[in-house]
Design a protein around this motif. Structure first.
Motif, PDB file in Angstrom:
ATOM      1  N   ARG A  73      14.860  46.523  58.480  1.00 45.54           N
ATOM      2  CA  ARG A  73      14.889  45.686  57.529  1.00 45.54           C
ATOM      3  C   ARG A  73      13.373  45.255  56.136  1.00 45.54           C
ATOM      4  NH1 ARG A  73      10.788  43.410  62.518  1.00 45.54           N
ATOM      5  NH2 ARG A  73       9.300  44.927  60.950  1.00 45.54           N
ATOM      6  N   VAL A  74      13.851  44.005  55.271  1.00 46.62           N
ATOM      7  CA  VAL A  74      13.327  44.075  54.375  1.00 46.62           C
ATOM      8  C   VAL A  74      12.067  43.614  54.449  1.00 46.62           C
ATOM      9  CG1 VAL A  74      13.896  42.546  51.989  1.00 46.62           C
ATOM     10  CG2 VAL A  74      16.326  42.967  53.501  1.00 46.62           C
ATOM     11  N   VAL A  89      14.533  47.372  37.585  1.00 44.62           N
ATOM     12  CA  VAL A  89      13.034  47.902  38.478  1.00 44.62           C
ATOM     13  C   VAL A  89      13.609  48.387  39.380  1.00 44.62           C
ATOM     14  CG1 VAL A  89      12.007  46.227  40.209  1.00 44.62           C
ATOM     15  CG2 VAL A  89      12.746  45.571  37.532  1.00 44.62           C
ATOM     16  N   GLY A  90      15.053  48.790  40.023  1.00 46.19           N
ATOM     17  CA  GLY A  90      15.544  48.995  40.722  1.00 46.19           C
ATOM     18  C   GLY A  90      15.731  50.805  40.457  1.00 46.19           C
ATOM     19  N   GLU A  91      15.649  51.448  39.664  1.00 50.06           N
ATOM     20  CA  GLU A  91      15.437  52.419  39.545  1.00 50.06           C
ATOM     21  C   GLU A  91      14.469  53.057  39.336  1.00 50.06           C
ATOM     22  OE1 GLU A  91      16.765  55.107  35.441  1.00 50.06           O
ATOM     23  OE2 GLU A  91      17.594  52.838  36.013  1.00 50.06           O
ATOM     24  N   VAL A  92      13.192  52.627  38.661  1.00 51.04           N
ATOM     25  CA  VAL A  92      12.207  53.109  38.691  1.00 51.04           C
ATOM     26  C   VAL A  92      11.766  52.721  40.534  1.00 51.04           C
ATOM     27  CG1 VAL A  92      10.095  52.205  38.422  1.00 51.04           C
ATOM     28  CG2 VAL A  92      11.870  51.947  36.327  1.00 51.04           C
ATOM     29  N   VAL A  93      11.795  52.284  41.147  1.00 53.54           N
ATOM     30  CA  VAL A  93      11.875  52.328  42.566  1.00 53.54           C
ATOM     31  C   VAL A  93      12.253  53.193  43.015  1.00 53.54           C
ATOM     32  CG1 VAL A  93      11.181  50.528  44.984  1.00 53.54           C
ATOM     33  CG2 VAL A  93      11.074  49.173  42.798  1.00 53.54           C
ATOM     34  N   ARG A  94      13.302  53.641  43.048  1.00 54.81           N
ATOM     35  CA  ARG A  94      13.963  54.697  44.563  1.00 54.81           C
ATOM     36  C   ARG A  94      13.314  55.918  43.494  1.00 54.81           C
ATOM     37  NH1 ARG A  94      19.014  51.539  42.941  1.00 54.81           N
ATOM     38  NH2 ARG A  94      19.509  51.028  44.805  1.00 54.81           N
ATOM     39  N   PRO A 104      11.802  54.926  51.146  1.00 55.20           N
ATOM     40  CA  PRO A 104      12.527  53.517  51.667  1.00 55.20           C
ATOM     41  C   PRO A 104      14.171  53.373  51.565  1.00 55.20           C
ATOM     42  CG  PRO A 104      10.993  53.346  49.816  1.00 55.20           C
ATOM     43  CD  PRO A 104      11.248  55.227  50.935  1.00 55.20           C
ATOM     44  N   LYS A 105      14.772  52.729  51.550  1.00 50.32           N
ATOM     45  CA  LYS A 105      16.263  52.443  51.194  1.00 50.32           C
ATOM     46  C   LYS A 105      16.164  51.137  50.582  1.00 50.32           C
ATOM     47  CE  LYS A 105      20.821  51.488  52.417  1.00 50.32           C
ATOM     48  NZ  LYS A 105      21.537  50.908  54.263  1.00 50.32           N
ATOM     49  N   VAL A 106      16.567  51.602  49.101  1.00 50.91           N
ATOM     50  CA  VAL A 106      16.695  50.791  48.325  1.00 50.91           C
ATOM     51  C   VAL A 106      17.746  49.842  48.041  1.00 50.91           C
ATOM     52  CG1 VAL A 106      15.331  50.179  45.627  1.00 50.91           C
ATOM     53  CG2 VAL A 106      13.980  51.672  47.102  1.00 50.91           C
ATOM     54  N   ALA A 107      17.580  47.970  47.807  1.00 48.88           N
ATOM     55  CA  ALA A 107      19.118  48.246  47.687  1.00 48.88           C
ATOM     56  C   ALA A 107      19.167  46.989  46.165  1.00 48.88           C
ATOM     57  CB  ALA A 107      20.238  46.715  48.360  1.00 48.88           C
ATOM     58  N   VAL A 108      20.430  47.196  44.917  1.00 51.28           N
ATOM     59  CA  VAL A 108      19.904  46.776  43.932  1.00 51.28           C
ATOM     60  C   VAL A 108      20.878  45.605  44.362  1.00 51.28           C
ATOM     61  CG1 VAL A 108      19.728  46.286  41.552  1.00 51.28           C
ATOM     62  CG2 VAL A 108      18.566  47.866  42.727  1.00 51.28           C
ATOM     63  N   ALA A 109      20.423  44.216  44.189  1.00 44.71           N
ATOM     64  CA  ALA A 109      22.030  42.900  44.291  1.00 44.71           C
ATOM     65  C   ALA A 109      21.773  42.155  42.703  1.00 44.71           C
ATOM     66  CB  ALA A 109      21.979  42.371  45.115  1.00 44.71           C
ATOM     67  N   PHE A 110      23.304  41.964  42.378  1.00 45.43           N
ATOM     68  CA  PHE A 110      22.950  40.898  41.113  1.00 45.43           C
ATOM     69  C   PHE A 110      24.253  40.413  40.896  1.00 45.43           C
ATOM     70  CE2 PHE A 110      22.909  45.639  39.457  1.00 45.43           C
ATOM     71  CZ  PHE A 110      24.202  45.586  38.833  1.00 45.43           C
ATOM     72  N   GLY A 111      24.809  39.327  40.466  1.00 49.75           N
ATOM     73  CA  GLY A 111      25.872  38.746  40.251  1.00 49.75           C
ATOM     74  C   GLY A 111      26.821  38.935  38.949  1.00 49.75           C
ATOM     75  N   GLY A 112      27.991  39.309  38.905  1.00 48.32           N
ATOM     76  CA  GLY A 112      28.753  39.197  37.614  1.00 48.32           C
ATOM     77  C   GLY A 112      29.241  40.459  38.025  1.00 48.32           C
ATOM     78  N   VAL A 113      29.279  41.327  39.027  1.00 50.32           N
ATOM     79  CA  VAL A 113      30.333  42.180  39.715  1.00 50.32           C
ATOM     80  C   VAL A 113      30.794  41.731  40.899  1.00 50.32           C
ATOM     81  CG1 VAL A 113      29.084  44.506  37.871  1.00 50.32           C
ATOM     82  CG2 VAL A 113      28.492  43.133  40.234  1.00 50.32           C
ATOM     83  N   GLY A 125      21.314  48.123  56.560  1.00 53.87           N
ATOM     84  CA  GLY A 125      19.951  47.304  56.248  1.00 53.87           C
ATOM     85  C   GLY A 125      19.488  47.972  55.094  1.00 53.87           C
ATOM     86  N   ALA A 126      18.132  47.677  54.524  1.00 58.93           N
ATOM     87  CA  ALA A 126      17.426  48.716  53.526  1.00 58.93           C
ATOM     88  C   ALA A 126      16.360  47.739  53.477  1.00 58.93           C
ATOM     89  CB  ALA A 126      17.623  47.330  52.535  1.00 58.93           C
ATOM     90  N   ASP A 127      15.231  48.643  53.018  1.00 56.50           N
ATOM     91  CA  ASP A 127      13.545  48.260  53.152  1.00 56.50           C
ATOM     92  C   ASP A 127      13.368  47.399  52.035  1.00 56.50           C
ATOM     93  OD1 ASP A 127      12.933  50.333  55.263  1.00 56.50           O
ATOM     94  OD2 ASP A 127      13.823  52.015  54.309  1.00 56.50           O
ATOM     95  N   VAL A 128      13.537  47.832  50.209  1.00 50.93           N
ATOM     96  CA  VAL A 128      13.358  47.256  49.931  1.00 50.93           C
ATOM     97  C   VAL A 128      14.574  47.001  49.197  1.00 50.93           C
ATOM     98  CG1 VAL A 128      12.292  47.100  47.285  1.00 50.93           C
ATOM     99  CG2 VAL A 128      11.476  49.075  49.443  1.00 50.93           C
ATOM    100  N   VAL A 129      14.347  45.383  48.513  1.00 52.89           N
ATOM    101  CA  VAL A 129      15.413  44.955  48.085  1.00 52.89           C
ATOM    102  C   VAL A 129      15.377  44.360  47.196  1.00 52.89           C
ATOM    103  CG1 VAL A 129      17.440  42.427  47.856  1.00 52.89           C
ATOM    104  CG2 VAL A 129      17.414  43.763  49.464  1.00 52.89           C
ATOM    105  N   VAL A 130      15.714  44.332  45.910  1.00 53.19           N
ATOM    106  CA  VAL A 130      15.609  44.201  44.219  1.00 53.19           C
ATOM    107  C   VAL A 130      16.969  43.235  43.406  1.00 53.19           C
ATOM    108  CG1 VAL A 130      15.414  45.104  41.831  1.00 53.19           C
ATOM    109  CG2 VAL A 130      14.264  46.393  43.712  1.00 53.19           C
TER     110      VAL A 130
END
Length: 417
Positions: A73-74, A89-94, A104-113, A125-130
């Motif tokens: 769960r997030v 930020v995702g790279e630092v958290v990982r 934890p499982k860290v997921a990174v999401a952004f537009g443009g791709v 699922g994921a524990d952390v979402v950036v």
């Protein structure tokens, strides 16, 4: 003072040391105990102050408690304004999570791709979402994740989030979150729109203000050069060659200008490329990586690169076009002179932008001599400035500012269950 003295686990202190954090920075020193204690936080901190670790370290420690769930769960959500900051930020958290017993499982999401790889990454699922707000909502609509279990919300560079027009999307995200959660706001400035949003969301927040140290400002030498607008590219090329500048970050006002100036410099025997929001994510990532690896002499960019991008040992920043606001001036020149290194910030001033420059000086409390370079003496004559701001965004809110503030103020209204 070691990180363990702040209440962090030895595994997190070890990961921080591997990233170069041997002792806590001021923002980390003040913010980490607050976050570990569970209080809401309103923090003022400039880019480069170590603020990402200031929320990532206690966030990760808090995720070590609680039962494991399958699918995951997030539990922690970090909202950022740009793709580059999301990836960073995702790279630092990982990296900080690498030694944790319950990684934890860290997921990174952004537009443009394409959204498909991000949908695949969220299987299980994921524990952390950036994420950036728009792409996060896309993922929710695709049923790739739910936000009903979020325990901790971080708004990183909250002022930039609202400045880029994310107010409506933020409200939609907030409506999906549980009422009981911890909220962390990190912002370089706190304009009215951010204050309204914070006032509606934070519960008895603790305030942390970490101004830029005077000694950090002193390592950036600032210069202002008078030049006709039509000769700025020639002067820039001459300065780079005469001074042997190896890497230069050049700020312009528009994406079109970034491409045009980069092309002209490239034709002038300089390895130059552009970097702006109109490029694909792959092209932007490649340009930034190659610039960090010193494969480009010059990167010409918009204010996209003014925040959230860390380029180690960048020697020179040039304001080819002056920034719209004095705050943006600070962020631009802050790309150089980082981590104790010396840096140089050069601003081109023409007759038409002289009133603009004078107001930036006034609001920054500085006065720089206007230099002239031999062979590039200006021929244009400055006209008498009309009353107003000279093009610089002032304290009086514009119509757009008022609309953003109104949208952010909606956060003060109770969210319906």
């Amino acid at each position: 003072m070691p990180f363990t003295s702040l209440g962090l686990a030895p595994s997190l202190a070890k990961a921080a040391a591997e990233l170069g954090f041997t002792t806590p920075t001021p923002i980390q020193l003040e913010a980490i105990p607050v976050v570990l204690g569970g209080a809401d936080l309103l923090a003022t901190a400039q880019t480069g102050s170590g603020k990402t670790a200031a929320f990532a370290l206690p966030l990760l420690q808090r995720l070590q408690t609680g039962a494991a769930h399958t699918p995951r769960r997030v539990r922690a959500l970090v909202l950022v304004p740009t793709r580059e900051l999301a990836a960073q930020v995702g790279e630092v958290v990982r990296s900080l999570a690498q030694h944790l017993p319950n990684r934890p499982k860290v997921a990174v999401a952004f537009g443009g791709v394409s959204i498909n790889p991000q949908l695949m990454a969220l299987r299980g699922g994921a524990d952390v979402v950036v994420a950036t707000p728009g792409r996060l909502l896309d993922l929710v609509e695709h049923n790739a994740l739910r936000l009903s279990a979020v325990e901790l919300l971080v708004l990183d560079e909250a002022d930039r989030l609202l400045d880029l027009g994310f107010a409506d999307e933020l409200q939609r995200v907030l409506a999906l979150l549980p009422a009981q959660r911890q909220n962390l706001f990190f912002s370089a400035t706190f304009p009215p729109a951010v204050q309204a949003l914070a006032g509606g969301l934070l519960r008895d927040p603790q305030r942390v203000d970490v101004p830029t140290p005077a000694q950090a400002e002193a390592v950036v030498l600032q210069r202002a050069i008078m030049v006709d607008a039509s000769r700025r590219t020639q002067l820039l090329r001459q300065l780079i060659k005469d001074n042997g500048w190896e890497r230069v970050l050049v700020f312009v006002a528009t994406q079109y200008s970034a491409d045009r100036v980069a092309t002209k410099l490239h034709h002038g025997d300089l390895f130059a490329t552009s970097f702006h929001g109109g490029l694909s994510q792959g092209a932007r990532k490649q340009a930034l990586t190659e610039f960090k690896e010193k494969r480009w002499d010059v990167v010409v960019t918009t204010d996209l690169a003014a925040r959230g991008i860390d380029i180690a040992q960048l020697p020179v920043v040039v304001n080819y076009d002056l920034p719209r606001s004095a705050v943006d001036y600070v962020h631009r020149i802050g790309r150089t002179g980082r981590a104790g290194e010396s840096g140089l910030a050069v601003s081109f001033v023409s007759a038409s932008t002289l009133p603009h420059w004078r107001l930036i000086e006034k609001r920054q409390g500085m006065s720089l001599p206007l230099e002239e370079v031999a062979g590039f003496e200006p021929s244009e004559v400055a006209t008498q400035a009309e009353p107003g701001t000279g093009g610089v965004k002032g304290k009086r809110p514009s119509k757009k500012d008022k609309l953003r503030a109104a949208a952010a103020a909606a956060a003060q209204a109770p969210v319906k269950p």
